[in-house]
Enzyme design. Structure first.
Site, PDB file in Angstrom:
ATOM      1  N   ARG A  98       0.841  -1.191   0.000  1.00 40.52           N
ATOM      2  CA  ARG A  98       0.000   0.000   0.000  1.00 40.52           C
ATOM      3  C   ARG A  98       0.878   1.243   0.000  1.00 40.52           C
ATOM      4  O   ARG A  98       1.963   1.271   0.604  1.00 40.52           O
ATOM      5  CB  ARG A  98      -0.872  -0.018   1.252  1.00 40.52           C
ATOM      6  N   THR A 374     -10.004   0.540  -9.454  1.00 40.78           N
ATOM      7  CA  THR A 374      -8.905  -0.309  -9.032  1.00 40.78           C
ATOM      8  C   THR A 374      -8.899  -1.442 -10.047  1.00 40.78           C
ATOM      9  O   THR A 374      -9.747  -1.475 -10.917  1.00 40.78           O
ATOM     10  CB  THR A 374      -9.218  -0.813  -7.597  1.00 40.78           C
ATOM     11  N   THR A 392      -4.061  -0.517  -7.260  1.00 36.12           N
ATOM     12  CA  THR A 392      -4.908   0.618  -7.605  1.00 36.12           C
ATOM     13  C   THR A 392      -4.130   1.917  -7.770  1.00 36.12           C
ATOM     14  O   THR A 392      -3.013   2.059  -7.268  1.00 36.12           O
ATOM     15  CB  THR A 392      -5.975   0.816  -6.506  1.00 36.12           C
ATOM     16  N   ASP A 416      -7.643   8.592   0.686  1.00 37.49           N
ATOM     17  CA  ASP A 416      -8.193   7.528   1.523  1.00 37.49           C
ATOM     18  C   ASP A 416      -7.946   7.772   3.012  1.00 37.49           C
ATOM     19  O   ASP A 416      -8.459   7.028   3.848  1.00 37.49           O
ATOM     20  CB  ASP A 416      -7.601   6.175   1.115  1.00 37.49           C
ATOM     21  N   SER A 445      -7.601   0.993   3.311  1.00 41.14           N
ATOM     22  CA  SER A 445      -8.034   0.595   1.971  1.00 41.14           C
ATOM     23  C   SER A 445      -9.275  -0.288   2.045  1.00 41.14           C
ATOM     24  O   SER A 445      -9.549  -0.926   3.057  1.00 41.14           O
ATOM     25  CB  SER A 445      -6.905  -0.172   1.270  1.00 41.14           C
ATOM     26  N   SER A 446     -10.005  -0.321   0.928  1.00 40.70           N
ATOM     27  CA  SER A 446     -11.155  -1.225   0.788  1.00 40.70           C
ATOM     28  C   SER A 446     -10.810  -2.493   0.011  1.00 40.70           C
ATOM     29  O   SER A 446     -11.651  -3.388  -0.112  1.00 40.70           O
ATOM     30  CB  SER A 446     -12.300  -0.505   0.053  1.00 40.70           C
ATOM     31  N   GLY A 466     -13.449  -1.183  -7.452  1.00 42.26           N
ATOM     32  CA  GLY A 466     -14.713  -0.544  -7.119  1.00 42.26           C
ATOM     33  C   GLY A 466     -14.674   0.374  -5.930  1.00 42.26           C
ATOM     34  O   GLY A 466     -15.715   0.778  -5.419  1.00 42.26           O
ATOM     35  N   GLY A 467     -13.461   0.726  -5.429  1.00 46.88           N
ATOM     36  CA  GLY A 467     -13.386   1.659  -4.310  1.00 46.88           C
ATOM     37  C   GLY A 467     -14.156   1.157  -3.113  1.00 46.88           C
ATOM     38  O   GLY A 467     -13.972   0.044  -2.639  1.00 46.88           O
TER      39      GLY A 467
END
Length: 565
Positions: A98, A374, A392, A416, A445-446, A466-467
């Site tokens: 990340r 993403t 992403t 984010d 993060s998702s 898809g966030g």
């Protein structure tokens, strides 16, 4: 002669029928290995690596770099992501690459003198760029688990960028849209244009010479080809010239992290997913525990009771996500064991009214912002190694900025973080402490790359872009396969909803939720809003009885596809 002709016609008809069946089924079946991604060229690059004797890690690396070239909307070296790796032995590990906040970042860096977000600076402009992690993550995974030489895995993407590939209608439509909407003099203005200055048209060859040179540095020097040397110097120069704060020191200090996965169970299946700073795995397992508590298999799919229960599970998981989760290196006291436990799900289920919608109260707990694009891909090899990887740029084409000399686009992942300390609103802005900006901190993060195992072997490899919707899209697809016994393509295409606690509404896919169900849900107190599509899933299942892999890509991915051998 007649018999030969008849046999040939019959054979040709059989092939045509098989093609039509596969087209309708949207499945690809293979015996030795499979790659499913948002671009068929990239999927083929990964499969070619498997055919050359590479393992799943090698194929993932090659596919990821190829997506940088062929799927620039989200494929990247200017962003970051997560990888879940289940080895053929049954052991599972993850890689966290990340993005990080730069050393010069601060909790109030996006605010004006009145404490308001200034000019949407947490999403637009170079302050929104986190220190990229993709190259470091891929290199770390290769150093520990890769089989083929690093250069062999990067070379296909170098060739794709240098020699070019055929522009597709899907990519061309995106190119026109992005170019028309970008008034700046930055990278996007000429990104998709050929030597004649025009946007490369479908059927023509699109070449990216600057990106090829950057990828060659990575091919030759590995991790250092991005985080040191000429590429790092150009990143720093570009940042200084355009208002960014990332430096060579930020790049050189960046490290990916290998972490233990989060783990749960559902009706005898083992679920492995990404731990924080991804919130996806924790939320997924919490929701699956709630579904087990509710005995979801007794509830008819797509019924009012089903949609209500799924939405209420989402509401609770997203509320817990916002209250507790963030970068584990900055939040060592996160109650992960509690959130993942069956006992916690049982207590959570006690206040779930099966006949009435709950109320989302921003004064008590909240939800962080997430971007809308993403990309995910799933890989398995002939030895049974499996990888689920999501990475992403945050929004589609990230911050839409980058150096023409380097040829890649930067992320806007700093969006984010919670942008205003202490401020949580009903529209979805969160101000809780675990996800505030801090130097070298990873933003929440998702992303939810996930592997489901059966009897110690990979059974389902799944993930989605898809966030904010990623968690719920993966959750419903896993539920479709495990609880409703759907085959992978149908599980991917089935109706999806999304509830993220704040704002308090159910997002649903237009035309896939019946008017009667919508009316019933509204009478229960739910607010509903239609959308075109939720998620772009890429999945693989394994049938132990036939020893075959089945791959499927979401039909909403115009250039996506599964490739196997």
């Amino acid at each position: 002669m007649k018999n030969i002709f008849t046999k040939n016609v019959a054979f040709g008809f059989s092939l045509l029928l098989l093609f039509l069946i596969n087209s309708v089924n949207a499945q690809t079946i293979a015996e030795n290995g499979m790659v499913v991604s948002d671009n068929v060229i990239a999927s083929q690059v990964g499969v070619d690596i498997l055919k050359k004797g590479g393992n799943a890690v090698d194929a993932v690396i090659a596919t990821a770099f190829a997506l940088e070239v062929t799927h620039p909307e989200a494929g990247n070296i200017g962003g970051g992501g997560f990888m879940v790796f289940m080895k053929s032995t049954g052991d599972v590990t993850t890689f966290d690459f990340r993005e990080k906040a730069p050393l010069a970042a601060s909790p109030t860096m996006f605010l004006d003198e009145k404490g308001k977000i200034k000019d949407n600076s947490n999403h637009k402009g170079l302050l929104a760029v986190g220190v990229p992690g993709t190259v470091a993550g891929l290199y770390q995974a290769h150093q520990k688990y890769g089989k083929l030489p690093w250069a062999d895995l990067v070379r296909p993407s170098v060739d794709l960028a240098k020699k070019g590939f055929t522009m597709t209608y899907g990519l061309y439509n995106a190119a026109v849209r992005v170019s028309d909407n970008d008034p700046s003099e930055d990278i996007m203005k000429n990104y998709f244009r050929g030597e004649n200055g025009e946007i490369v048209k479908p059927g023509e060859t699109w070449k990216q010479p600057a990106l090829a040179k950057t990828l060659e540095q990575i091919e030759i020097h590995g991790r250092d080809g991005f985080y040191k040397g000429v590429v790092a110097q150009e990143i720093e120069d570009y940042m200084k010239a355009n208002g960014g704060i990332i430096t060579k020191e930020d790049l050189e200090k960046y490290e990916a992290v290998e972490r233990e996965p989060v783990q749960g169970t559902f009706n005898g299946y083992d679920i492995y997913s990404m731990p924080p700073p991804s919130s996806g795995g924790v939320a997924l397992i919490e929701m699956m525990n709630l579904m087990e508590e509710a005995n979801i298999t007794e509830i008819e799919f797509n019924s009012t009771a089903y949609v209500h229960l799924v939405a209420e599970a989402m509401r609770r998981a997203f509320a817990d996500r916002a209250e507790h989760l963030g970068d584990p290196d900055f939040n060592p006291e996160m109650p992960l064991d509690k959130l993942l436990s069956k006992d916690f799900a049982k207590k959570r289920f006690e206040n779930l009214d099966l006949n009435k919608a709950s109320i989302s109260d921003p004064a008590q707990y909240g939800h962080p912002y997430g971007g809308d694009h993403t990309t995910h891909f799933s890989v398995v090899d002939k030895d049974g190694n499996a990888i689920s990887m999501t990475y992403t740029l945050e929004n589609s084409y990230g911050v839409k900025m980058g150096s023409d000399k380097l040829g890649f686009i930067f992320n806007n992942e700093m969006g984010d973080f919670n942008p205003v300390p202490g401020q949580t609103t009903s529209t979805g802005q969160i101000g809780s402490d675990p996800n505030l900006v801090a130097p070298e901190k990873r933003m929440l993060s998702s992303m939810t790359p996930t592997i489901v195992a059966k009897d110690g072997k990979p059974y389902l490899v799944i993930g989605s872009p898809g966030g904010r919707t990623i968690i719920n899209t993966v959750f419903q697809t896993v539920l479709n396969v495990l609880a409703y016994d759907m085959r992978i393509d149908r599980a991917i295409e089935a109706m999806k909803i999304h509830h993220q606690w704040l704002p308090d509404m159910i997002l649903y896919e237009h035309n896939l939720l019946s008017p009667d169900t919508r009316d019933a849900l509204q009478k229960m107190g739910h607010t509903l809003r239609p959308t075109t599509n939720i998620g772009v899933l890429m999945g693989i299942t394994y049938d132990a009885s036939t020893k075959l892999y089945t791959g499927a890509s979401d039909s909403s991915s115009e250039d996506g596809g599964a490739r196997g051998y």
